[in-house]
Design an enzyme around this catalytic site. Sequence first.
Site, mmCIF file in Angstrom:
data_model
loop_
_atom_site.group_PDB
_atom_site.id
_atom_site.type_symbol
_atom_site.label_atom_id
_atom_site.label_comp_id
_atom_site.label_asym_id
_atom_site.label_seq_id
_atom_site.Cartn_x
_atom_site.Cartn_y
_atom_site.Cartn_z
ATOM 1 N N LYS A 153 -0.018 -4.618 -2.923
ATOM 2 C CA LYS A 153 -0.030 -3.366 -3.687
ATOM 3 C C LYS A 153 1.365 -2.766 -3.776
ATOM 4 O O LYS A 153 1.663 -2.011 -4.698
ATOM 5 C CB LYS A 153 -0.937 -2.338 -2.997
ATOM 6 N N LYS B 203 2.771 -13.141 -0.857
ATOM 7 C CA LYS B 203 1.405 -12.595 -0.965
ATOM 8 C C LYS B 203 1.346 -11.517 -2.032
ATOM 9 O O LYS B 203 2.278 -10.713 -2.154
ATOM 10 C CB LYS B 203 1.036 -11.988 0.401
ATOM 11 N N LYS C 227 6.747 -4.869 6.979
ATOM 12 C CA LYS C 227 6.823 -3.573 6.296
ATOM 13 C C LYS C 227 8.025 -2.766 6.775
ATOM 14 O O LYS C 227 8.694 -2.125 5.980
ATOM 15 C CB LYS C 227 5.543 -2.766 6.514
#
Length: 336
Positions: free
Chosen positions: A201, A198, A115
């Site tokens: 969201k 993956k 992230k």
Amino acid sequence: MTKPRLYSGIQPSKDSLHIGNYTGALVQWRALQDEYDAFFSIVDLHALTNAAHDPKILADATRGLAAQYIAAGIEPAKSCLYVQSHVSAHSELTWLLNTITGFGEANRMTQFKDKSQRFGADATTVGLFDYPVLMAADILLYDTVIVPVGDDQRQHVELTRDLAERFNSRFGEVFVLPKAQFPEEGARVYDLQNPTAKMSKSAESDAGILWLLDEPSVTAKKIMRAVTDTLGVVRFDWENQPGITNLLSIYTALTGRSEQEAEDEFTGRGYGDFKKTVADAVVAEFEPVRARTLELQADPAELDRLLAANAERAEAIANATLKRAQDAIGLLPRLR
Ligand code: TYM
């Protein structure tokens, strides 16, 4: 006899869950809620660590996630579903755990690495770095025995165990050691357009994500357009056929068929036919959940009342654990 405790949560970072959240978390939650004393939180404090966090939509997304939990089969009469920020002990225990978490150990969390790389240096906050410690506090406050999650949370639950063991060995037995539990199928769902990444969201494009609240025609279209290959065989082969295998895995997770049964069902059938069957299965699963979510969302006051009552129940347990931890670590108790 008291049942063992189960704890899990999802971030209200979007107004809809995606199919990975559904197969990775909710399908297991639903199945386990009878056997365990289950706590399901809506982890709004975690959602604040998102680079794209928007204060104008968070409260609605939080309530909307409660509606999706219930619509997907979490029964409020059995399980405690509540909002993380309504129980202040989560933040307080995080601080205590921060003081025993190694900088290097937090820095090794792969989700943080991914992230922070994606967000860039300016948007990478201390909150994002601390995210797994807050998650550990969530779990440990409830004397949790099992944590049903998708595969991407494995490392975070391991860190939780390490912190609990470290705390207990330094300050005395305060925490129960939790274990992660993963579903047999659907523990890691991939993006339909990029089947080696993956499903997330926060992906840039919407085309590869199946949202629970998408219109059925949109869901079907996304599946019909999913990236596949030219091999022309429907079988489980993550290495050579990630797109087909991802769809097969979604299909087995939702229908309860074994891998062998699913492969047999599609022997000799074309990709179009296969995709259409998968699309029908996903729509059949999602449509009632979507309809029920919309109904529940039409009465926000009722959802808020439920969340308030459950927060009280959660708070009583969380505060007792926090007090044990504060005493063990040596803080002067406040006279009441
Ligand atoms: P979140 O909101 O990112 O994900 C919620 C759940 O969905 C699972 N999941 C997936 N499963 C399969 N395939 C995917 N592509 C996929 N994407 C997400 C996740 O594994 C998770 O089970 N940190 C947690 C939230 C949390 C939590 C907790 C969980 C906070 N505190 C305490 C358990 C216990 C998370 O990432 O949520």
